[in-house]
Design a protein around this motif. Sequence first.
Motif, PDB file in Angstrom:
ATOM      1  N   TYR A 120       0.858  -1.194   0.000  1.00 50.48           N
ATOM      2  CA  TYR A 120       0.000   0.000   0.000  1.00 50.48           C
ATOM      3  C   TYR A 120       0.893   1.242   0.000  1.00 50.48           C
ATOM      4  O   TYR A 120       1.843   1.334   0.790  1.00 50.48           O
ATOM      5  CB  TYR A 120      -0.917   0.015   1.221  1.00 50.48           C
ATOM      6  N   ARG A 121       0.614   2.195  -0.874  1.00 57.32           N
ATOM      7  CA  ARG A 121       1.407   3.417  -0.991  1.00 57.32           C
ATOM      8  C   ARG A 121       0.700   4.570  -0.278  1.00 57.32           C
ATOM      9  O   ARG A 121      -0.512   4.756  -0.411  1.00 57.32           O
ATOM     10  CB  ARG A 121       1.614   3.800  -2.459  1.00 57.32           C
ATOM     11  N   PHE A 122       1.487   5.372   0.435  1.00 50.12           N
ATOM     12  CA  PHE A 122       0.912   6.542   1.107  1.00 50.12           C
ATOM     13  C   PHE A 122       1.985   7.608   1.282  1.00 50.12           C
ATOM     14  O   PHE A 122       3.190   7.318   1.308  1.00 50.12           O
ATOM     15  CB  PHE A 122       0.322   6.158   2.460  1.00 50.12           C
ATOM     16  N   LEU A 123       1.544   8.849   1.416  1.00 45.48           N
ATOM     17  CA  LEU A 123       2.454   9.965   1.638  1.00 45.48           C
ATOM     18  C   LEU A 123       2.721  10.121   3.136  1.00 45.48           C
ATOM     19  O   LEU A 123       1.792  10.040   3.942  1.00 45.48           O
ATOM     20  CB  LEU A 123       1.851  11.258   1.090  1.00 45.48           C
ATOM     21  N   PRO A 124       3.982  10.317   3.530  1.00 41.33           N
ATOM     22  CA  PRO A 124       4.273  10.521   4.953  1.00 41.33           C
ATOM     23  C   PRO A 124       3.770  11.876   5.421  1.00 41.33           C
ATOM     24  O   PRO A 124       3.697  12.844   4.650  1.00 41.33           O
ATOM     25  CB  PRO A 124       5.797  10.442   5.003  1.00 41.33           C
ATOM     26  N   GLY A 125       3.430  11.960   6.708  1.00 39.36           N
ATOM     27  CA  GLY A 125       3.013  13.224   7.296  1.00 39.36           C
ATOM     28  C   GLY A 125       4.184  14.186   7.438  1.00 39.36           C
ATOM     29  O   GLY A 125       5.353  13.797   7.281  1.00 39.36           O
ATOM     30  N   PRO A 126       3.908  15.445   7.758  1.00 38.70           N
ATOM     31  CA  PRO A 126       4.970  16.460   7.836  1.00 38.70           C
ATOM     32  C   PRO A 126       6.077  16.109   8.828  1.00 38.70           C
ATOM     33  O   PRO A 126       7.260  16.311   8.542  1.00 38.70           O
ATOM     34  CB  PRO A 126       4.221  17.725   8.272  1.00 38.70           C
ATOM     35  N   GLN A 127       5.715  15.593  10.001  1.00 40.19           N
ATOM     36  CA  GLN A 127       6.731  15.265  10.998  1.00 40.19           C
ATOM     37  C   GLN A 127       7.616  14.113  10.542  1.00 40.19           C
ATOM     38  O   GLN A 127       8.843  14.146  10.678  1.00 40.19           O
ATOM     39  CB  GLN A 127       6.050  14.915  12.330  1.00 40.19           C
ATOM     40  N   LEU A 128       7.000  13.047   9.997  1.00 40.75           N
ATOM     41  CA  LEU A 128       7.779  11.911   9.510  1.00 40.75           C
ATOM     42  C   LEU A 128       8.629  12.314   8.315  1.00 40.75           C
ATOM     43  O   LEU A 128       9.772  11.859   8.167  1.00 40.75           O
ATOM     44  CB  LEU A 128       6.844  10.762   9.134  1.00 40.75           C
ATOM     45  N   LYS A 129       8.100  13.194   7.451  1.00 40.75           N
ATOM     46  CA  LYS A 129       8.833  13.629   6.267  1.00 40.75           C
ATOM     47  C   LYS A 129      10.140  14.321   6.651  1.00 40.75           C
ATOM     48  O   LYS A 129      11.164  14.161   5.958  1.00 40.75           O
ATOM     49  CB  LYS A 129       7.955  14.587   5.441  1.00 40.75           C
ATOM     50  N   LYS A 130      10.151  15.057   7.761  1.00 42.99           N
ATOM     51  CA  LYS A 130      11.377  15.719   8.194  1.00 42.99           C
ATOM     52  C   LYS A 130      12.481  14.715   8.485  1.00 42.99           C
ATOM     53  O   LYS A 130      13.646  14.930   8.162  1.00 42.99           O
ATOM     54  CB  LYS A 130      11.100  16.569   9.442  1.00 42.99           C
ATOM     55  N   HIS A 131      12.101  13.602   9.098  1.00 39.58           N
ATOM     56  CA  HIS A 131      13.103  12.571   9.412  1.00 39.58           C
ATOM     57  C   HIS A 131      13.542  11.808   8.171  1.00 39.58           C
ATOM     58  O   HIS A 131      14.677  11.322   8.104  1.00 39.58           O
ATOM     59  CB  HIS A 131      12.531  11.600  10.448  1.00 39.58           C
ATOM     60  N   LEU A 132      12.648  11.697   7.187  1.00 37.37           N
ATOM     61  CA  LEU A 132      12.976  10.949   5.974  1.00 37.37           C
ATOM     62  C   LEU A 132      13.803  11.756   4.981  1.00 37.37           C
ATOM     63  O   LEU A 132      14.396  11.189   4.060  1.00 37.37           O
ATOM     64  CB  LEU A 132      11.690  10.481   5.288  1.00 37.37           C
TER      65      LEU A 132
END
Length: 329
Positions: A310-322
């Motif tokens: 399943y594909r999904f976009l990470p949230g803003p907080q998780l995106k910072k770490h990624l």
Amino acid sequence: MILGVSTDLKAQMADDEENTFYQTFPDHIMGRLYLSRKYTSLWLRDNVEGQSYLFAPNSTLNHGLGATYKWATLNLAYGFEALNPDRGRGDTQYLDLQAHAYPKNFVLDFFGQFYRGFHLSEKERGAPPDERYYNDPNLRLTKVGIFWQYLFNPDKFSFRASFLNNEWQKRSAGSLMAGFEMYGGRVMADSLLLPETLVLNPERNFRTLRFFEFGPNVGYAYTLVIKKHWFITGAASANLGFGYSQQESHPDRNTQWGINPNLFLRGFAGYNSEKWSINANYVHNRVRLIDNQDFSQAVMTGNYRLNFVYRFLPGPQLKKHLDVLDFMD
């Protein structure tokens, strides 16, 4: 100036046409549930006595979960007892470090197999009374190898769409491949490798088998897309490996050099869409060793897997770490 605008327009039209072959998901996380089994087996044929032996491990069927983001993939799995009932094949201790990477322009595979404990695949052959299989818990096999190939048509054909599912192949396409591969390893038994009850001439038995091979390869891969979502991908590569095999039985040691053809097969099939995918894949690497003392020999390594993605976009907080992964994107 008019010429420059026309050139830019043609380049943009070419890019748009190329992009119709597959869609990428550069900012999505691919979460997956999967079932998987890895294996490394040893095949021997005594050409004098006309007997063949296939030593297989009792590797586990694993249930796992994982994720892919950009170039990075993390999978965690465990072989639950409910998925692996005791069928009399003995115990195998193993560390299997297969890695199959598919950057846009090439294919990279790494093999690090460390197995202990094998059984003959043919039921009851050579087995003691009241046992279903012949087992050798101390038979050890080590194989280390690397496989590399360049893709000649990466703008239209995507391995990642079939294996990692972070892309979606929408139109059928294929690609020639060429590269290089290298393997080395050892098989060792505590006493003798072949079952003594099956060998007609005990003097033909041996204890240790060592090998090393390297050489160029060439292959072809193709994805057939049906109604945009269903896909079947097949890839086959052949290699001419130069190297040696060495058999040892105290106090004798025999080394043979030569050239052998090897084979690498990949197969993928399933359903792909913008949000999710379900697919099955199979990877099989066969390294044929140099014939020695009238024995034909091969080490076979593989992995088959069923994926639910399943594909999904990470949230803003998780995106910072990624974002730390962007430097290799």
